[in-house]
Design an enzyme around this catalytic site. Structure first.
Site, PDB file in Angstrom:
ATOM      1  N   LYS A  79       0.853  -1.193   0.000  1.00 36.89           N
ATOM      2  CA  LYS A  79       0.000   0.000   0.000  1.00 36.89           C
ATOM      3  C   LYS A  79       0.890   1.244   0.000  1.00 36.89           C
ATOM      4  O   LYS A  79       1.889   1.292   0.720  1.00 36.89           O
ATOM      5  CB  LYS A  79      -0.886  -0.031   1.248  1.00 36.89           C
ATOM      6  CG  LYS A  79      -1.907   1.080   1.330  1.00 36.89           C
ATOM      7  CD  LYS A  79      -2.737   0.937   2.614  1.00 36.89           C
ATOM      8  CE  LYS A  79      -3.828   1.977   2.708  1.00 36.89           C
ATOM      9  NZ  LYS A  79      -4.611   1.849   3.961  1.00 36.89           N
ATOM     10  N   SER A 154      -9.487   1.708   3.105  1.00 39.35           N
ATOM     11  CA  SER A 154      -8.683   2.440   2.161  1.00 39.35           C
ATOM     12  C   SER A 154      -7.635   1.594   1.434  1.00 39.35           C
ATOM     13  O   SER A 154      -7.068   2.064   0.437  1.00 39.35           O
ATOM     14  CB  SER A 154      -7.971   3.585   2.891  1.00 39.35           C
ATOM     15  OG  SER A 154      -7.114   3.078   3.888  1.00 39.35           O
ATOM     16  N   SER A 178      -9.469  -0.509   7.373  1.00 43.06           N
ATOM     17  CA  SER A 178      -8.929  -0.404   6.014  1.00 43.06           C
ATOM     18  C   SER A 178      -8.207  -1.627   5.460  1.00 43.06           C
ATOM     19  O   SER A 178      -7.914  -1.667   4.268  1.00 43.06           O
ATOM     20  CB  SER A 178      -7.986   0.785   5.922  1.00 43.06           C
ATOM     21  OG  SER A 178      -8.739   1.950   5.736  1.00 43.06           O
TER      22      SER A 178
HETATM   23  N1  GLN Z   1     -12.790   4.195   6.601  1.00 43.58           N
HETATM   24  C1  GLN Z   1     -12.224   4.661   7.834  1.00 43.58           C
HETATM   25  C2  GLN Z   1     -11.832   6.118   7.700  1.00 43.58           C
HETATM   26  O1  GLN Z   1     -12.127   6.668   6.710  1.00 43.58           O
HETATM   27  C3  GLN Z   1     -11.019   3.810   8.178  1.00 43.58           C
HETATM   28  C4  GLN Z   1      -9.857   4.095   7.322  1.00 43.58           C
HETATM   29  C5  GLN Z   1      -8.655   3.275   7.686  1.00 43.58           C
HETATM   30  O2  GLN Z   1      -8.739   2.268   8.360  1.00 43.58           O
HETATM   31  N2  GLN Z   1      -7.505   3.758   7.271  1.00 43.58           N
HETATM   32  O3  GLN Z   1     -11.257   6.693   8.566  1.00 43.58           O
END
Ligand code: GLN
Length: 486
Positions: A79, A154, A178
């Site tokens: 990532k 994400s 994420s």
């Molecule tokens: N979807 C959640 C957010 O927008 C978690 C994102 C993540 O785990 N990086 O904060």
């Protein structure tokens, strides 16, 4: 035999060890696969082909002299939130669009020490803020099970890459779901380790008290292999835990005799899709057949406050962490002015996307004088209550099981203009980050061809039990073997 790109880590390792293939051959096969599907799914931000082939050659040399470790010569994607020396690390943001780190994150050092092959970097929501990968400043990654749907986020690029065999495995990061949510949406395995289990050194910070790096793989055994390599104490991350790393592959036992599993009813939320409920209930019955003692009446009543607390805590930390992007030290810099303040303002105005700006504003507000006690402090207190509630639950249960997400992957564009709806897609995953616990998502079924993930939550530093349950479930089902029609 599978085509080379379809191999799991353990299969690839076996072939490399027996010299029935080479790392160069395997890497080339993956690059061919990438060329074929990348146009359709857009999982990668950077493909570092030359560096990968160089690493593959070195891996082959090591294998030739009998020095093979579990990840030696096996291609992975990372990532784009983890620093890779000499390879762009953008966080899918314009503000880091040209940032080439001078050092490797600890996890990357560890992969390289084991002579892994790093193919490149995967797309994500900008600075890991989002649940659909639509917040990337570059392009949208698509779900290989239905190209009109989101892959989750994400870590959407990493999950898609593993689902489509563009990499044998990938690394993601998880602040509120994420790793697990995109793993669930793409029908692969994704594990968020206990907070402190894996070093965050070189992971670009979003919300430092919640962020963790973890593996995304084709099955539970591979997940254990990657965790073996990336876990452990790191003096460069003061929050990494000084505990020894067990051999996680020893936890891979096919029956669940005497294991106590709780099913917290608060996770079967209102608005949950009925097919998701049905699949998870069927999966839990499978766990029961495998010998687990199921308590269908477990309860974590504070769960309903987790989402609100998260959206105070995570943006607060983000607003502090993202203050460093001022256009002076690195990344995009607005130059068309002679005024320093205007330069900083415009750097942020043009460098950050809408969701990142929303988080910075939310966080700055929650931390400001007069509001700190009402929002930030209160959210911290809720965090303590949620943690204690999990502690109490784990006096009765060895693990908890829930859906990973309340729905199957949604349509591209469906939620991107409605932040509250987008935030709600993480209701099942973010309480786990608030409590700092380990959790894994495993493939557990489909509704109309769209994947459903089951989340298994463990005690702090007990990744072994959740890997054990994931492995046993996999042995008894074949959801994880299904491949997207691409
Ligand atoms: N979807 C959640 C957010 O927008 C978690 C994102 C993540 O785990 N990086 O904060």
């Amino acid at each position: 035999m599978n085509d080379l790109h379809q191999l799991t880590i353990s299969q690839a390792h076996q072939l490399l060890k027996e010299k029935r293939t080479s790392s160069v051959e395997l890497t080339k096969a993956i690059l061919v696969r990438l060329a074929k599907v990348e146009d359709k799914v857009h999982a990668c931000v950077t493909i570092s082909e030359d560096a990968a082939l160089e690493q593959a050659k070195n891996a082959d040399k090591a294998i030739g002299s009998g020095k093979i470790k579990p990840l030696t010569g096996i291609p992975a994607l990372i990532k784009d939130v983890m620093c890779t020396k000499g390879i762009k690390t953008t966080c899918s943001s314009k503000i880091l669009g040209n940032f080439v780190p001078p050092y490797d994150a600890t996890v990357i050092e560890k992969l390289k020490a084991g002579k892994a092959v790093i193919l490149g970097k995967t797309n994500m929501d900008e600075f890991a803020m989002g649940s659909s990968t639509e917040n990337s400043a570059f392009f949208t990654t698509r779900n290989p099970w239905d190209l009109d749907r989101v892959p989750g986020g994400s870590s959407g690029g990493s999950a898609v890459a593993v689902a489509t065999d563009e990499a044998i495995y990938a690394l993601g990061s998880d602040t509120g779901g994420s790793i697990r949510q995109p793993a669930g949406f793409c029908s692969v395995v994704g594990l968020k380790p206990t907070y402190g289990r894996v070093s965050r050194f070189g992971l670009v910070a979003f919300a430092s008290s919640l962020d963790q790096i973890g593996p995304i793989t084709k099955n539970a055994a591979d997940c254990a292999l990657v965790l073996n390599v990336i876990a452990g104490h790191d003096p460069r991350d003061s929050t990494s835990a000084p505990y020894p790393v067990p051999d996680y592959t020893k936890a891979l036992i096919p029956d669940l005799k005497n294991l106590r599993i709780g099913i917290p009813k608060e996770y079967f939320v209102e608005g949950m899709q009925k097919e998701v409920r049905a699949s998870i209930e069927a999966a839990i019955k499978k766990l029961e057949e495998l010998g687990a003692k199921i308590d269908w009446d477990a309860s974590l009543p504070h769960t309903k406050y987790a989402l609100a607390a998260y959206y105070i805590l995570a943006p607060s930390e983000a607003s502090a962490n993202l203050a460093r992007y001022d256009g002076v030290k690195y990344g995009f810099s607005y130059q068309d002015t002679s005024n320093m303040w205007e330069a900083m303002e415009k750097t942020k105005q043009f460098g950050f996307g809408a969701e990142v700006k929303r988080r910075i504003m939310l966080g700055t507000y929650a931390l400001s004088a007069g509001y700190y006690d009402a929002y930030y402090l209160k959210a911290q207190k809720v965090r303590t209550l949620i943690r204690r509630e999990f502690d109490q639950a784990f006096e009765k249960y060895d693990a908890l099981v829930t859906p990973t997400s309340p729905t199957v992957p949604f349509k591209l564009g469906e939620k991107v203009d409605d932040p509250i709806q987008m935030y709600l897609s993480d209701v099942c995953t973010l309480p786990i980050n608030i409590a700092g616990l380990p959790a894994i998502s495993v493939p557990a079924g489909f509704a109309d061809g769209l994947p459903i993930g089951m989340q298994i939550i463990g005690k702090p530093f007990d990744e072994e039990t959740i890997l054990h349950i994931a492995f046993a479930y996999e042995q008894a089902t074949d959801w994880h073997k299904k491949k997207p029609p691409i």
